[in-house]
Design a protein around this motif. Sequence first.
Motif, PDB file in Angstrom:
ATOM      1  N   LEU A  69       0.821  -1.215   0.000  1.00  0.00           N
ATOM      2  CA  LEU A  69       0.000   0.000   0.000  1.00  0.00           C
ATOM      3  C   LEU A  69       0.854   1.264   0.000  1.00  0.00           C
ATOM      4  CD1 LEU A  69      -2.779  -1.207   2.444  1.00  0.00           C
ATOM      5  CD2 LEU A  69      -2.990  -0.867  -0.030  1.00  0.00           C
ATOM      6  N   ALA A  70       2.061   1.178   0.559  1.00  0.00           N
ATOM      7  CA  ALA A  70       2.977   2.318   0.559  1.00  0.00           C
ATOM      8  C   ALA A  70       3.738   2.430  -0.763  1.00  0.00           C
ATOM      9  CB  ALA A  70       3.965   2.194   1.715  1.00  0.00           C
ATOM     10  N   GLY A  71       3.591   1.412  -1.616  1.00  0.00           N
ATOM     11  CA  GLY A  71       4.285   1.424  -2.903  1.00  0.00           C
ATOM     12  C   GLY A  71       5.739   1.016  -2.799  1.00  0.00           C
ATOM     13  N   SER A  72       6.104   0.303  -1.721  1.00  0.00           N
ATOM     14  CA  SER A  72       7.508  -0.045  -1.522  1.00  0.00           C
ATOM     15  C   SER A  72       7.752  -1.549  -1.410  1.00  0.00           C
ATOM     16  CB  SER A  72       8.028   0.647  -0.263  1.00  0.00           C
ATOM     17  OG  SER A  72       7.306   0.212   0.885  1.00  0.00           O
ATOM     18  N   HIS A  73       6.805  -2.374  -1.839  1.00  0.00           N
ATOM     19  CA  HIS A  73       7.022  -3.817  -1.774  1.00  0.00           C
ATOM     20  C   HIS A  73       8.001  -4.215  -2.879  1.00  0.00           C
ATOM     21  CE1 HIS A  73       6.467  -8.089  -1.562  1.00  0.00           C
ATOM     22  NE2 HIS A  73       5.759  -7.925  -0.447  1.00  0.00           N
ATOM     23  N   PRO A  74       9.079  -4.932  -2.512  1.00  0.00           N
ATOM     24  CA  PRO A  74      10.107  -5.249  -3.513  1.00  0.00           C
ATOM     25  C   PRO A  74       9.667  -6.223  -4.601  1.00  0.00           C
ATOM     26  CG  PRO A  74      10.558  -6.379  -1.454  1.00  0.00           C
ATOM     27  CD  PRO A  74       9.409  -5.447  -1.187  1.00  0.00           C
ATOM     28  N   ASP A  75       8.594  -6.963  -4.381  1.00  0.00           N
ATOM     29  CA  ASP A  75       8.144  -7.935  -5.369  1.00  0.00           C
ATOM     30  C   ASP A  75       7.083  -7.395  -6.311  1.00  0.00           C
ATOM     31  OD1 ASP A  75       9.841  -9.850  -4.311  1.00  0.00           O
ATOM     32  OD2 ASP A  75       8.314 -10.638  -2.955  1.00  0.00           O
ATOM     33  N   VAL A  76       6.708  -6.133  -6.156  1.00  0.00           N
ATOM     34  CA  VAL A  76       5.661  -5.551  -6.993  1.00  0.00           C
ATOM     35  C   VAL A  76       6.249  -4.377  -7.778  1.00  0.00           C
ATOM     36  CG1 VAL A  76       3.409  -4.428  -7.030  1.00  0.00           C
ATOM     37  CG2 VAL A  76       3.874  -6.236  -5.357  1.00  0.00           C
ATOM     38  N   LYS A  77       6.173  -4.483  -9.078  1.00  0.00           N
ATOM     39  CA  LYS A  77       6.654  -3.420  -9.966  1.00  0.00           C
ATOM     40  C   LYS A  77       5.500  -2.937 -10.833  1.00  0.00           C
ATOM     41  CE  LYS A  77      11.031  -4.187  -8.924  1.00  0.00           C
ATOM     42  NZ  LYS A  77      11.206  -4.002  -7.524  1.00  0.00           N
ATOM     43  N   VAL A  78       5.331  -1.656 -10.916  1.00  0.00           N
ATOM     44  CA  VAL A  78       4.282  -1.073 -11.753  1.00  0.00           C
ATOM     45  C   VAL A  78       4.937  -0.536 -13.013  1.00  0.00           C
ATOM     46  CG1 VAL A  78       2.506   0.709 -11.931  1.00  0.00           C
ATOM     47  CG2 VAL A  78       2.875  -0.482  -9.751  1.00  0.00           C
ATOM     48  N   VAL A  79       4.412  -0.940 -14.152  1.00  0.00           N
ATOM     49  CA  VAL A  79       4.938  -0.484 -15.432  1.00  0.00           C
ATOM     50  C   VAL A  79       3.916   0.442 -16.060  1.00  0.00           C
ATOM     51  CG1 VAL A  79       5.711  -1.183 -17.725  1.00  0.00           C
ATOM     52  CG2 VAL A  79       6.186  -2.640 -15.758  1.00  0.00           C
ATOM     53  N   ARG A  80       4.340   1.641 -16.330  1.00  0.00           N
ATOM     54  CA  ARG A  80       3.480   2.614 -17.002  1.00  0.00           C
ATOM     55  C   ARG A  80       4.076   2.845 -18.392  1.00  0.00           C
ATOM     56  NH1 ARG A  80       0.094   3.961 -13.134  1.00  0.00           N
ATOM     57  NH2 ARG A  80       0.804   4.370 -11.034  1.00  0.00           N
ATOM     58  N   PRO A  81       3.298   2.618 -19.422  1.00  0.00           N
ATOM     59  CA  PRO A  81       3.839   2.748 -20.781  1.00  0.00           C
ATOM     60  C   PRO A  81       4.237   4.181 -21.101  1.00  0.00           C
ATOM     61  CG  PRO A  81       1.468   2.414 -20.851  1.00  0.00           C
ATOM     62  CD  PRO A  81       1.887   2.255 -19.420  1.00  0.00           C
ATOM     63  N   GLU A  82       5.367   4.309 -21.786  1.00  0.00           N
ATOM     64  CA  GLU A  82       5.807   5.624 -22.237  1.00  0.00           C
ATOM     65  C   GLU A  82       4.959   6.103 -23.409  1.00  0.00           C
ATOM     66  OE1 GLU A  82       9.980   5.557 -23.039  1.00  0.00           O
ATOM     67  OE2 GLU A  82      10.471   4.850 -21.031  1.00  0.00           O
ATOM     68  N   LYS A  83       4.510   5.155 -24.206  1.00  0.00           N
ATOM     69  CA  LYS A  83       3.654   5.469 -25.344  1.00  0.00           C
ATOM     70  C   LYS A  83       2.267   4.907 -25.052  1.00  0.00           C
ATOM     71  CE  LYS A  83       7.640   5.212 -28.352  1.00  0.00           C
ATOM     72  NZ  LYS A  83       8.328   4.455 -29.356  1.00  0.00           N
ATOM     73  N   THR A  85       1.358   1.727 -25.598  1.00  0.00           N
ATOM     74  CA  THR A  85       1.463   0.335 -25.168  1.00  0.00           C
ATOM     75  C   THR A  85       2.767   0.124 -24.405  1.00  0.00           C
ATOM     76  OG1 THR A  85       2.550  -0.323 -27.224  1.00  0.00           O
ATOM     77  CG2 THR A  85       0.149  -0.490 -27.156  1.00  0.00           C
ATOM     78  N   ILE A  86       2.855  -0.997 -23.713  1.00  0.00           N
ATOM     79  CA  ILE A  86       4.082  -1.376 -23.019  1.00  0.00           C
ATOM     80  C   ILE A  86       4.956  -2.118 -24.017  1.00  0.00           C
ATOM     81  CG2 ILE A  86       5.053  -2.799 -21.173  1.00  0.00           C
ATOM     82  CD1 ILE A  86       2.405  -2.302 -19.660  1.00  0.00           C
ATOM     83  N   GLY A  87       6.162  -1.638 -24.205  1.00  0.00           N
ATOM     84  CA  GLY A  87       7.066  -2.214 -25.200  1.00  0.00           C
ATOM     85  C   GLY A  87       7.896  -3.360 -24.666  1.00  0.00           C
ATOM     86  N   VAL A  88       8.538  -4.054 -25.576  1.00  0.00           N
ATOM     87  CA  VAL A  88       9.389  -5.190 -25.240  1.00  0.00           C
ATOM     88  C   VAL A  88      10.530  -4.751 -24.326  1.00  0.00           C
ATOM     89  CG1 VAL A  88      10.949  -6.930 -26.199  1.00  0.00           C
ATOM     90  CG2 VAL A  88       8.806  -6.416 -27.346  1.00  0.00           C
ATOM     91  N   ASP A  89      11.138  -3.606 -24.605  1.00  0.00           N
ATOM     92  CA  ASP A  89      12.250  -3.138 -23.786  1.00  0.00           C
ATOM     93  C   ASP A  89      11.820  -2.863 -22.352  1.00  0.00           C
ATOM     94  OD1 ASP A  89      14.085  -3.344 -25.834  1.00  0.00           O
ATOM     95  OD2 ASP A  89      13.742  -1.281 -26.526  1.00  0.00           O
ATOM     96  N   GLU A  90      10.613  -2.369 -22.166  1.00  0.00           N
ATOM     97  CA  GLU A  90      10.111  -2.129 -20.811  1.00  0.00           C
ATOM     98  C   GLU A  90       9.935  -3.443 -20.052  1.00  0.00           C
ATOM     99  OE1 GLU A  90       7.297   1.696 -20.993  1.00  0.00           O
ATOM    100  OE2 GLU A  90       6.925   0.246 -22.594  1.00  0.00           O
ATOM    101  N   VAL A  91       9.500  -4.482 -20.746  1.00  0.00           N
ATOM    102  CA  VAL A  91       9.352  -5.799 -20.121  1.00  0.00           C
ATOM    103  C   VAL A  91      10.731  -6.379 -19.825  1.00  0.00           C
ATOM    104  CG1 VAL A  91       8.491  -8.154 -20.442  1.00  0.00           C
ATOM    105  CG2 VAL A  91       7.127  -6.201 -21.199  1.00  0.00           C
ATOM    106  N   ARG A  92      11.659  -6.220 -20.740  1.00  0.00           N
ATOM    107  CA  ARG A  92      13.031  -6.722 -20.507  1.00  0.00           C
ATOM    108  C   ARG A  92      13.647  -6.046 -19.290  1.00  0.00           C
ATOM    109  NH1 ARG A  92      14.351  -6.617 -26.761  1.00  0.00           N
ATOM    110  NH2 ARG A  92      13.744  -8.737 -27.253  1.00  0.00           N
ATOM    111  N   ASP A  93      13.383  -4.776 -19.088  1.00  0.00           N
ATOM    112  CA  ASP A  93      13.902  -4.058 -17.920  1.00  0.00           C
ATOM    113  C   ASP A  93      13.372  -4.655 -16.622  1.00  0.00           C
ATOM    114  OD1 ASP A  93      15.419  -2.363 -19.476  1.00  0.00           O
ATOM    115  OD2 ASP A  93      13.959  -0.721 -19.413  1.00  0.00           O
ATOM    116  N   LEU A  94      12.164  -5.175 -16.645  1.00  0.00           N
ATOM    117  CA  LEU A  94      11.597  -5.822 -15.461  1.00  0.00           C
ATOM    118  C   LEU A  94      12.354  -7.108 -15.117  1.00  0.00           C
ATOM    119  CD1 LEU A  94       7.742  -5.610 -15.966  1.00  0.00           C
ATOM    120  CD2 LEU A  94       9.084  -4.482 -14.207  1.00  0.00           C
ATOM    121  N   ILE A  95      12.765  -7.832 -16.138  1.00  0.00           N
ATOM    122  CA  ILE A  95      13.427  -9.121 -15.942  1.00  0.00           C
ATOM    123  C   ILE A  95      14.828  -8.933 -15.377  1.00  0.00           C
ATOM    124  CG2 ILE A  95      14.254 -11.203 -17.126  1.00  0.00           C
ATOM    125  CD1 ILE A  95      11.921 -10.746 -19.121  1.00  0.00           C
ATOM    126  N   CYS A  96      15.519  -7.924 -15.802  1.00  0.00           N
ATOM    127  CA  CYS A  96      16.917  -7.700 -15.367  1.00  0.00           C
ATOM    128  C   CYS A  96      17.012  -7.143 -13.974  1.00  0.00           C
ATOM    129  CB  CYS A  96      17.615  -6.776 -16.334  1.00  0.00           C
ATOM    130  SG  CYS A  96      17.709  -7.477 -17.977  1.00  0.00           S
TER     131      CYS A  96
END
Length: 96
Positions: A69-83, A85-96
């Motif tokens: 709820l504080a937005g600081s859980h290490p296992d939860v990542k929120v991805v907001r698309p720059e355009k 849609t969410i691009g492949v590079d944004e997903v790859r950044d999550l994996i690394c």
Amino acid sequence: MKLSEFVGYGDKMEQLMRSVQAGRIVHALLLVGPHGSGKRTMARLMAQTMVCASEDKPCGACPACKRFLAGSHPDVKVVRPEKKTIGVDEVRDLIC
């Protein structure tokens, strides 16, 4: 927010949340609907349920829920698309 507070989605929502609470979730899920229909709220509720340490998920009171709820859980990542849609590079950044 509790599942009981998330109204208007019928049996499918309850079935989905029961599978999340039981730890039997699919590897991917696409939430589709018009703007303002609750897709983001549902995704957040599901994520909180997955990290909650309580038996009554999501409890909102355990340390994991508080971090979520504080937005600081290490296992939860929120991805907001720059355009649009969410691009492949944004997903790859999550994996690394």
